[in-house]
Design a protein around this motif. Structure first.
Motif, PDB file in Angstrom:
ATOM      1  N   SER A  56      -3.206   3.807  -1.186  1.00  0.00           N
ATOM      2  CA  SER A  56      -3.582   3.215  -2.473  1.00  0.00           C
ATOM      3  C   SER A  56      -2.954   1.838  -2.651  1.00  0.00           C
ATOM      4  O   SER A  56      -1.868   1.556  -2.142  1.00  0.00           O
ATOM      5  N   ARG A  57      -3.687   0.988  -3.374  1.00  0.00           N
ATOM      6  CA  ARG A  57      -3.257  -0.385  -3.621  1.00  0.00           C
ATOM      7  C   ARG A  57      -3.114  -0.619  -5.118  1.00  0.00           C
ATOM      8  O   ARG A  57      -3.662   0.111  -5.930  1.00  0.00           O
ATOM      9  N   GLN A  58      -2.434  -1.700  -5.462  1.00  0.00           N
ATOM     10  CA  GLN A  58      -2.372  -2.104  -6.861  1.00  0.00           C
ATOM     11  C   GLN A  58      -3.792  -2.346  -7.367  1.00  0.00           C
ATOM     12  O   GLN A  58      -4.616  -2.967  -6.692  1.00  0.00           O
ATOM     13  N   ARG A  66      -8.820   1.199   4.689  1.00  0.00           N
ATOM     14  CA  ARG A  66      -9.412   0.666   3.461  1.00  0.00           C
ATOM     15  C   ARG A  66      -9.602  -0.832   3.572  1.00  0.00           C
ATOM     16  O   ARG A  66      -8.749  -1.503   4.108  1.00  0.00           O
ATOM     17  N   ARG A 108       0.861  -1.186   0.000  1.00  0.00           N
ATOM     18  CA  ARG A 108       0.000   0.000   0.000  1.00  0.00           C
ATOM     19  C   ARG A 108       0.892   1.229   0.000  1.00  0.00           C
ATOM     20  O   ARG A 108       1.915   1.254   0.693  1.00  0.00           O
ATOM     21  N   GLN A 110      -6.684   8.645  -9.474  1.00  0.00           N
ATOM     22  CA  GLN A 110      -7.341   9.064  -8.234  1.00  0.00           C
ATOM     23  C   GLN A 110      -6.610   8.461  -7.032  1.00  0.00           C
ATOM     24  O   GLN A 110      -7.214   7.859  -6.159  1.00  0.00           O
ATOM     25  N   ILE A 111      -5.316   8.661  -6.991  1.00  0.00           N
ATOM     26  CA  ILE A 111      -4.508   8.127  -5.896  1.00  0.00           C
ATOM     27  C   ILE A 111      -4.799   8.918  -4.623  1.00  0.00           C
ATOM     28  O   ILE A 111      -4.928  10.138  -4.633  1.00  0.00           O
ATOM     29  N   ARG A 112      -4.892   8.196  -3.531  1.00  0.00           N
ATOM     30  CA  ARG A 112      -5.278   8.788  -2.247  1.00  0.00           C
ATOM     31  C   ARG A 112      -4.094   9.512  -1.590  1.00  0.00           C
ATOM     32  O   ARG A 112      -2.940   9.087  -1.724  1.00  0.00           O
ATOM     33  N   ASP A 148      -5.923   0.129  -7.984  1.00  0.00           N
ATOM     34  CA  ASP A 148      -6.673   1.379  -7.826  1.00  0.00           C
ATOM     35  C   ASP A 148      -6.477   2.258  -9.053  1.00  0.00           C
ATOM     36  O   ASP A 148      -5.489   2.140  -9.787  1.00  0.00           O
ATOM     37  N   ASP A 149      -7.415   3.146  -9.286  1.00  0.00           N
ATOM     38  CA  ASP A 149      -7.322   4.072 -10.404  1.00  0.00           C
ATOM     39  C   ASP A 149      -6.097   4.969 -10.210  1.00  0.00           C
ATOM     40  O   ASP A 149      -6.022   5.727  -9.237  1.00  0.00           O
ATOM     41  N   LYS A 168       1.629   0.317  -9.828  1.00  0.00           N
ATOM     42  CA  LYS A 168       0.934  -0.336 -10.940  1.00  0.00           C
ATOM     43  C   LYS A 168       1.491  -1.737 -11.183  1.00  0.00           C
ATOM     44  O   LYS A 168       0.747  -2.682 -11.475  1.00  0.00           O
TER      45      LYS A 168
END
Length: 314
Positions: free
Chosen positions: A281-283, A314, A17, A289-291, A285-286, A67
């Motif tokens: 953010s995780r693999q 999450r 993450r 739109q990274i958190r 995720d968009d 990614k």
């Protein structure tokens, strides 16, 4: 203990993450008007904590590895929004002393002597000499400002009333506020183009943040495209290279930007874009739109717990 828990909650590889921190200003000394604002001493502490607990990566590398599912354990990135001069003058030397890299998202229309509308309000209230600020002619009320608490309340009330007005109206109203409470407003709050370039040459990363920091959700598609594209083009010409990172102004999904804005960002070829949605953010995720989040705690333990809670969110 904190490092062990972070390792467990954010392992290497496909289950990793990415914790992305967001800052705005780093003041040279504490501000009595905003005592919770980040200052140099506190930021140096934060950098030390991050250095000891996390693998802090350059943002473009982190995005690529997120990614691909190849992030290291305890992966983190540092970002700044807007382009304040103290990012260059105060924050960057502290980052360099700790061997850390950050990404600075620049609202290009405020470089070289510009001032964001909220700072016009803040500095007007800060510098006013009258015990009462009367903006009733603008339907913005009357505000007693004889104390720091009164000034803080006035700033919050004014910003809340103006924040989601159309951009042109927002600028017009804040200019009228400054005229009604005549003060000498600072012209050096934001970076110069040369400082942005020097920051990039020093190894920091630069991303786009629109021209005038609008609420993108309130713009039509063509207006949003122009704001985003013009900031990207300006920075690419300034730096002499492609700019592939973008941050949404204010950044709340659905409120400050819409899926229309996301599609505009996608069409302009950005590699990644960043919201202010809390969480890591995780693999999968968009990538547009990274958190990101802002940990505000002032002690090492509380800061570590906040980072753990953000990973757990999450």
């Amino acid at each position: 203990m904190v490092k062990t828990l972070l390792q467990w909650m954010s392992p290497a590889g496909a289950g990793a993450r990415l914790s992305t921190l967001i800052f705005h200003r780093v003041l040279p000394a504490p501000d009595p008007l905003f005592p919770d604002e980040m200052d140099a001493r506190r930021f140096a502490e934060v950098c030390g904590w991050l250095k000891s607990w996390f693998n802090v990566l350059p943002l473009d590398q982190a995005v690529t590895r997120l990614k691909a599912g190849t992030l290291p354990a305890r992966a983190a990135c540092i970002t700044f929004d807007d382009g304040y001069a103290d990012n260059f003058e105060v924050a960057m030397p502290i980052l360099q002393r700790h061997g850390l890299t950050a990404t600075f998202f620049i609202a290009t229309g405020f470089l070289n002597g510009g001032r964001m509308w909220n700072d016009t309000i803040i500095e007007t209230v800060r510098g006013g000499t009258s015990p009462l600020l009367d903006f009733s002619s603008l339907n913005l009320g009357r505000h007693p400002v004889t104390t720091l608490a009164g000034k803080r309340a006035a700033i919050t009330a004014l910003i809340d009333q103006i924040k989601y007005q159309p951009l042109a109206q927002r600028i017009s109203v804040t200019e009228q506020i400054a005229r009604l409470a005549p003060v000498q407003l600072p012209q050096d709050l934001m970076m110069t183009s040369l400082q942005v370039k020097a920051m990039h040459q020093a190894g920091m990363q630069i991303g786009a943040h629109t021209v005038s920091h609008p609420i993108l959700a309130r713009l039509d598609k063509d207006q949003a495209r122009q704001e985003i594209s013009d900031s990207q083009i300006f920075l690419e010409r300034l730096l002499g290279e492609r700019v592939g990172l973008f941050a949404y102004p204010n950044g709340k999904p659905g409120e400050d930007y819409s899926l229309q804005a996301v599609e505009v960002v996608r069409s302009l070829g950005f590699d990644a874009a960043f919201s202010t949605q809390w969480g890591a953010s995780r693999q999968g995720d968009d990538p547009l739109q990274i958190r990101r989040f802002t940990p505000w705690d002032k002690t090492r333990l509380r800061f570590g717990v906040r980072m753990l809670r953000n990973l757990r969110g999450r």
